[in-house]
Write a protein that holds these residues in place. Sequence first.
Motif, PDB file in Angstrom:
ATOM      1  N   SER A   1     -25.412 -10.661  13.365  1.00 35.46           N
ATOM      2  CA  SER A   1     -25.967 -10.204  12.120  1.00 35.46           C
ATOM      3  C   SER A   1     -25.418  -8.814  11.862  1.00 35.46           C
ATOM      4  CB  SER A   1     -27.497 -10.169  12.248  1.00 35.46           C
ATOM      5  OG  SER A   1     -28.016  -9.248  11.356  1.00 35.46           O
ATOM      6  N   GLY A   2     -24.709  -8.696  10.734  1.00 32.39           N
ATOM      7  CA  GLY A   2     -23.981  -7.459  10.479  1.00 32.39           C
ATOM      8  C   GLY A   2     -24.872  -6.307  10.078  1.00 32.39           C
ATOM      9  N   GLY A   3     -26.032  -6.638   9.510  1.00 34.78           N
ATOM     10  CA  GLY A   3     -26.877  -5.589   8.975  1.00 34.78           C
ATOM     11  C   GLY A   3     -27.337  -4.602  10.026  1.00 34.78           C
ATOM     12  N   VAL A   4     -27.517  -5.086  11.223  1.00 33.92           N
ATOM     13  CA  VAL A   4     -28.078  -4.224  12.269  1.00 33.92           C
ATOM     14  C   VAL A   4     -27.020  -3.959  13.331  1.00 33.92           C
ATOM     15  CG1 VAL A   4     -30.520  -4.027  12.852  1.00 33.92           C
ATOM     16  CG2 VAL A   4     -29.556  -6.280  12.359  1.00 33.92           C
ATOM     17  N   GLU A   5     -26.005  -3.291  12.940  1.00 33.25           N
ATOM     18  CA  GLU A   5     -24.922  -2.998  13.877  1.00 33.25           C
ATOM     19  C   GLU A   5     -25.469  -2.205  15.052  1.00 33.25           C
ATOM     20  OE1 GLU A   5     -21.395  -3.948  12.648  1.00 33.25           O
ATOM     21  OE2 GLU A   5     -23.094  -5.133  11.980  1.00 33.25           O
ATOM     22  N   ALA A   6     -24.911  -2.506  16.192  1.00 31.71           N
ATOM     23  CA  ALA A   6     -25.356  -1.794  17.384  1.00 31.71           C
ATOM     24  C   ALA A   6     -25.184  -0.295  17.183  1.00 31.71           C
ATOM     25  CB  ALA A   6     -24.558  -2.257  18.607  1.00 31.71           C
ATOM     26  N   ALA A   7     -23.983   0.062  16.812  1.00 29.36           N
ATOM     27  CA  ALA A   7     -23.735   1.466  16.465  1.00 29.36           C
ATOM     28  C   ALA A   7     -23.377   1.503  14.996  1.00 29.36           C
ATOM     29  CB  ALA A   7     -22.589   2.012  17.299  1.00 29.36           C
ATOM     30  N   ASN A   8     -23.772   2.532  14.297  1.00 28.54           N
ATOM     31  CA  ASN A   8     -23.506   2.607  12.887  1.00 28.54           C
ATOM     32  C   ASN A   8     -22.032   2.871  12.582  1.00 28.54           C
ATOM     33  OD1 ASN A   8     -25.809   1.917  11.589  1.00 28.54           O
ATOM     34  ND2 ASN A   8     -26.747   3.943  11.861  1.00 28.54           N
ATOM     35  N   LYS A   9     -21.263   3.106  13.640  1.00 28.68           N
ATOM     36  CA  LYS A   9     -19.860   3.444  13.458  1.00 28.68           C
ATOM     37  C   LYS A   9     -19.061   2.321  12.830  1.00 28.68           C
ATOM     38  CE  LYS A   9     -20.071   5.976  17.691  1.00 28.68           C
ATOM     39  NZ  LYS A   9     -19.921   5.601  19.093  1.00 28.68           N
ATOM     40  N   ILE A  10     -19.350   1.143  13.276  1.00 25.77           N
ATOM     41  CA  ILE A  10     -18.482   0.044  12.871  1.00 25.77           C
ATOM     42  C   ILE A  10     -18.521  -0.146  11.352  1.00 25.77           C
ATOM     43  CG2 ILE A  10     -18.034  -2.424  13.070  1.00 25.77           C
ATOM     44  CD1 ILE A  10     -19.115  -2.248  15.905  1.00 25.77           C
ATOM     45  N   ARG A  11     -17.354   0.049  10.793  1.00 31.57           N
ATOM     46  CA  ARG A  11     -17.197  -0.160   9.359  1.00 31.57           C
ATOM     47  C   ARG A  11     -16.434  -1.449   9.176  1.00 31.57           C
ATOM     48  NH1 ARG A  11     -20.666   2.297   8.470  1.00 31.57           N
ATOM     49  NH2 ARG A  11     -20.929   4.504   8.208  1.00 31.57           N
ATOM     50  N   CYS A  12     -16.606  -2.003   8.003  1.00 28.23           N
ATOM     51  CA  CYS A  12     -15.891  -3.251   7.783  1.00 28.23           C
ATOM     52  C   CYS A  12     -14.420  -2.949   7.585  1.00 28.23           C
ATOM     53  CB  CYS A  12     -16.453  -3.980   6.593  1.00 28.23           C
ATOM     54  SG  CYS A  12     -16.112  -3.210   5.028  1.00 28.23           S
ATOM     55  N   ILE A  13     -13.643  -3.946   7.686  1.00 28.67           N
ATOM     56  CA  ILE A  13     -12.196  -3.805   7.583  1.00 28.67           C
ATOM     57  C   ILE A  13     -11.809  -3.718   6.105  1.00 28.67           C
ATOM     58  CG2 ILE A  13     -10.044  -5.079   7.967  1.00 28.67           C
ATOM     59  CD1 ILE A  13     -11.647  -6.048  10.602  1.00 28.67           C
ATOM     60  N   GLU A  14     -11.010  -2.686   5.792  1.00 31.17           N
ATOM     61  CA  GLU A  14     -10.729  -2.360   4.395  1.00 31.17           C
ATOM     62  C   GLU A  14     -10.153  -3.550   3.611  1.00 31.17           C
ATOM     63  OE1 GLU A  14     -11.785   0.242   2.925  1.00 31.17           O
ATOM     64  OE2 GLU A  14     -10.818  -0.137   0.989  1.00 31.17           O
ATOM     65  N   ARG A  15      -9.208  -4.246   4.216  1.00 26.44           N
ATOM     66  CA  ARG A  15      -8.579  -5.374   3.506  1.00 26.44           C
ATOM     67  C   ARG A  15      -9.614  -6.439   3.140  1.00 26.44           C
ATOM     68  NH1 ARG A  15      -3.710  -7.733   6.787  1.00 26.44           N
ATOM     69  NH2 ARG A  15      -4.067  -9.396   5.299  1.00 26.44           N
ATOM     70  N   GLU A  16     -10.527  -6.656   4.067  1.00 24.80           N
ATOM     71  CA  GLU A  16     -11.539  -7.677   3.822  1.00 24.80           C
ATOM     72  C   GLU A  16     -12.521  -7.204   2.758  1.00 24.80           C
ATOM     73  OE1 GLU A  16     -13.193  -9.113   7.495  1.00 24.80           O
ATOM     74  OE2 GLU A  16     -11.230  -9.823   8.188  1.00 24.80           O
ATOM     75  N   LYS A  17     -12.772  -5.894   2.800  1.00 17.29           N
ATOM     76  CA  LYS A  17     -13.660  -5.324   1.788  1.00 17.29           C
ATOM     77  C   LYS A  17     -13.059  -5.495   0.391  1.00 17.29           C
ATOM     78  CE  LYS A  17     -15.648  -0.891   0.456  1.00 17.29           C
ATOM     79  NZ  LYS A  17     -15.796   0.506   0.893  1.00 17.29           N
ATOM     80  N   GLN A  18     -11.759  -5.165   0.275  1.00 16.60           N
ATOM     81  CA  GLN A  18     -11.098  -5.321  -1.017  1.00 16.60           C
ATOM     82  C   GLN A  18     -11.124  -6.783  -1.461  1.00 16.60           C
ATOM     83  OE1 GLN A  18     -10.501  -2.892  -2.958  1.00 16.60           O
ATOM     84  NE2 GLN A  18     -11.071  -1.472  -1.310  1.00 16.60           N
ATOM     85  N   ALA A  19     -10.954  -7.675  -0.497  1.00 16.75           N
ATOM     86  CA  ALA A  19     -10.985  -9.100  -0.820  1.00 16.75           C
ATOM     87  C   ALA A  19     -12.356  -9.483  -1.384  1.00 16.75           C
ATOM     88  CB  ALA A  19     -10.672  -9.938   0.415  1.00 16.75           C
TER      89      ALA A  19
END
Length: 897
Positions: free
Chosen positions: A39-57
Amino acid sequence: MVTKYIIMLPKSIQLLHVFVVVLSLLLLNYIPVVLGLSSGGVEAANKIRCIEREKQALLKFKEAAVVDFSVLSSWGNEEDKKDCCKWSGVHCNNHSGHVTMLDLDAYGNGGPLTGKVSPSLLELQHLKYLDLSGNWFEGRIPEFIASLSRLQVLNLNEIHFGGPIPHQLGNLSNLRYLDLSYNYLDGPIPHQLGNLSNLRYLDLSYNHLEGPIPDAFGNMISLVQLHLSVNRLEGGIPKSFVNLSRLQSLEMSSNNLTEELSEILHKLSRSENSLQTLNLEGNQLSGTLPNFTRFSSLRELYLSYNQLNGPFPESFGPLPSLVYLDLSRNQITSSLNSFQGIISEAHFSNLYSLQYLYLSFNQLVLNFSSDWDPPFQLREISFASCKLGPYFPKWLQKQNKISELDISAAEISDTVPSWFWDLSPKLKFLNLSCNQITGLLPDLSSKFTDFIGIDLSSNRFTGQIPPLPSNLTFLNLSKNMFSGSISFLCAISGTDYFNYLDLSSNLLSGGLPNCWEHLKALTVINLANNNFSGTLPSSIGSLNAIEALQLRNNSFSGRLPKSMNKCVQLKIIDLEQNRFTGKIQAWIGMHLTSLIVLSLRSNKFYGSIPQDICYLNYIQVLDLSQNDLSGKLPQCFGNFSALVQSNSSDSEETSNFTYTTYEDGMYVTHVDYYVSNALVQWKGQEREFKKLGLLKMIDLSSNKLTGKIPQQVASLAGLVCLNLSRNNLGGRIIQEIGQMKMLEALDLSANRLSGEIPTSLAHLNFLCVLNLSNNNLSGKIPSSTQLETFDASAYSENPKLCGRPLPNKCPGEETVVEPPISTHGKHKGIQEDEDRFITLGFYVSMGIGFIVGFWGVFGTMLCNSPLRYAYFKFLDRIQNWFYVTAVSNMARLQRNL
Ligand SMILES: *[C@@H]1O[C@H](CO)[C@@H](O)[C@H](O)[C@H]1NC(C)=O
Ligand SMILES: *[C@@H]1O[C@H](CO)[C@@H](O)[C@H](O)[C@H]1NC(C)=O
Ligand SMILES: *[C@@H]1O[C@H](CO)[C@@H](O)[C@H](O)[C@H]1NC(C)=O
Ligand SMILES: *[C@@H]1O[C@H](CO)[C@@H](O)[C@H](O)[C@H]1NC(C)=O
Ligand SMILES: *[C@@H]1O[C@H](CO)[C@@H](O)[C@H](O)[C@H]1NC(C)=O
Ligand SMILES: *[C@@H]1O[C@H](CO)[C@@H](O)[C@H](O)[C@H]1NC(C)=O
Ligand SMILES: *[C@@H]1O[C@H](CO)[C@@H](O)[C@H](O)[C@H]1NC(C)=O
Ligand SMILES: *[C@@H]1O[C@H](CO)[C@@H](O)[C@H](O)[C@H]1NC(C)=O
Ligand SMILES: *[C@@H]1O[C@H](CO)[C@@H](O)[C@H](O)[C@H]1NC(C)=O
């Protein structure tokens, strides 16, 4: 009694649907865990950002879709929305940050997306889970989805996708769950889907898929559930199904499968121990009912609406898990082959779990001994049209969980035993209609705790109608011999669901109670053919949902209460054969503008017809005949739009009412006209009309109406019957009457009409009842037309009328035109002149002869036959041919002269 346009949703389908929904919810909640999707909403660490290419997609996806309301509002480029893994419906892998799940079903998301599915999704190569269900994307299933090779779950349910299923989906070798149901997919099922050897759940139901089930489906060896219902699939199931050893649910209802049932079972032999649901209803399966005993896990078996025939196996069991058994409606036209036979207790001996049993509408004889103690407790029983009688089934006495019981038309001629009414307080639906049940009804007011619909119609119940449960939904006691008053109604108070009341054709009497404000949900009240008297109470006006009020053939009197103007949903008012009086009030036209049928026939209404009647744009049957109405006809017939239109289809749209009942184990939505019940005086005899759409009539006969027939009458191009007879109408028959193309019956007799019969009357191809007698018409009945073919009585008592078929010839017509004999063919001109006479005389007289002869033979047969139209067209052409030939011959001759 009632015309039904039934939209049947077999209950099993509904249950199935619920089941599927529940199941998919389970699966969908379960699968992410199984698949290790995080579940992405509750990332273990808040650091993990989504991958830019996928975000643009994803942003491109949002752009291509049409997004209303606040759907996808968490998706964006803004600073606070940077982490696409936190966007609604998006889930990423904890470690890699790749988007693994896109869960965008319309329900979870606050509304449907429309527009296009952007190919930018192809960037999401790590996607394992894609759910777009319930959104309204346009076009076809995008082929690029087949390149998301990691997909394990693909849900494209109810998206309105059309076109074929892309065969490339067969490449998604990791797929475990595929739902393409409730779309408009057509064409054959691509055999490549058979390559999905990991697939456990496949749902292609509710589409327009056709052709056979691909043989390659046998390769989907992991398949647990296969749903193919409501398509146009043909043939049977492929041999390869023998490989599907894990199959638990096979749903193929409402297709065009024609195999023998025993063949199907043979091919399912490897799933014998796993199969729980087999739904084959609504196909054309043939053969006898095989023994199912080997299918030891079977819980639900649906075989209704097929062409199975007898005889039965010795026993249906043992099927210790069987809960549903539906064998109803296997009655095919040839009775030799139908599903008949005797069913006895032995057939049920080992069905311990059975709860739902439907055997209705077969030719079955149910032969249970009176001391039978069934091994099961049934909840729903439908034995309609099975032979169960003559005694009331005693074995029911131990079945105290019944919620629906239909033992209608079961040849029971007995009384209802008193234990029956205490049997099952949970009863919701009871149908005992069409038997010969006698006796009194006990006080039922506190017997049932749930909402209940009761149909006891067409029996021989006698006595008063007792107090009834206050949670009634519908009540049909018609066609019995109930007597006394209907004060019981006032005790049924405060129910919001009681919408159907039919007490017609009994011996009920007394006045109507004045408590209708408690029965506000009623949409249909039918009290016809009783001996009710008194006036309509003003509380009738609080029935603001009422659509049909049928009070015909009683002794009601007095004026219609003004409060009725609040019943604005009324579509049918049938007050025929009573003693109602007063003027026809303006509010009928002003407020009851949905009316389709207004029949006040045979009452004592007086005064003139108010001009406001013209607001009834939907009216199809206006019957005010046999009253004391006077004054002129209203001058606005052109406003009756439904009568102006000559097609019946659009009127159907404006003239339905719907209500739902349980029947024979189904939820049935009725779209009714309720007019087949309303006998309509038509063509001189009472007939029942199955479909109101076809009947459009105005009957103002037997009143004291004066003045002329207004011109606008001619604009009623859809009118089928016009009866203005027995009034004091003067003037001429309108010239344009030929425009009323659909007219089949025209009765203008017993008036004071004068002048000539307009020739355009001869253009009415459908006319088969005509009565112009007893008027002051004059001149010649238009010759060489079908008007000559009616019986002379159609024209009688018009002293100045002449010509066929009347015996009196018209002045100057005594001598038949004889072809002049050529005496001196000296020059061409004279010869041709003779020709001219010969030709004309010949054709015209032959024309008449032909038409008369034709009618002599076919005339009577043609009336009311569906072929009539074709014959009339034919006749018309013949007539035209004669006409054209004669005229062109004449023209040729004249040129030559
Ligand atoms: C991902 O993170 C969630 C929440 O912190 C955690 O419950 C889950 O176990 C993690 N999944 C994996 C595969 O590490
Ligand atoms: C898919 O199945 C067909 C037979 O239906 C087979 O010929 C083909 O090789 C299979 N393709 C894949 C990728 O497995
Ligand atoms: C079923 O098949 C028959 C002939 O095989 C065809 O006439 C009929 O139209 C088909 N029905 C449907 C619903 O496709
Ligand atoms: C009128 O109702 C009575 C029952 O009260 C019935 O016997 C009779 O047949 C009905 N008449 C018509 C014309 O339907
Ligand atoms: C109908 O009721 C009236 C009294 O209101 C009575 O005179 C008449 O006999 C009754 N008709 C029938 C058929 O019961
Ligand atoms: C009848 O139709 C005419 C237009 O054709 C309209 O002006 C008039 O108001 C209508 N009358 C009624 C009573 O509906
Ligand atoms: C039934 O009537 C409603 C409105 O009264 C209409 O929306 C609907 O389309 C009609 N349905 C049919 C099947 O005629
Ligand atoms: C009751 O059974 C009869 C005969 O089978 C049927 O015509 C009628 O529609 C049923 N009534 C209801 C309310 O389902
Ligand atoms: C017209 O109505 C009268 C009674 O009002 C009836 O006798 C006659 O048969 C009707 N004509 C037709 C064609 O139905």
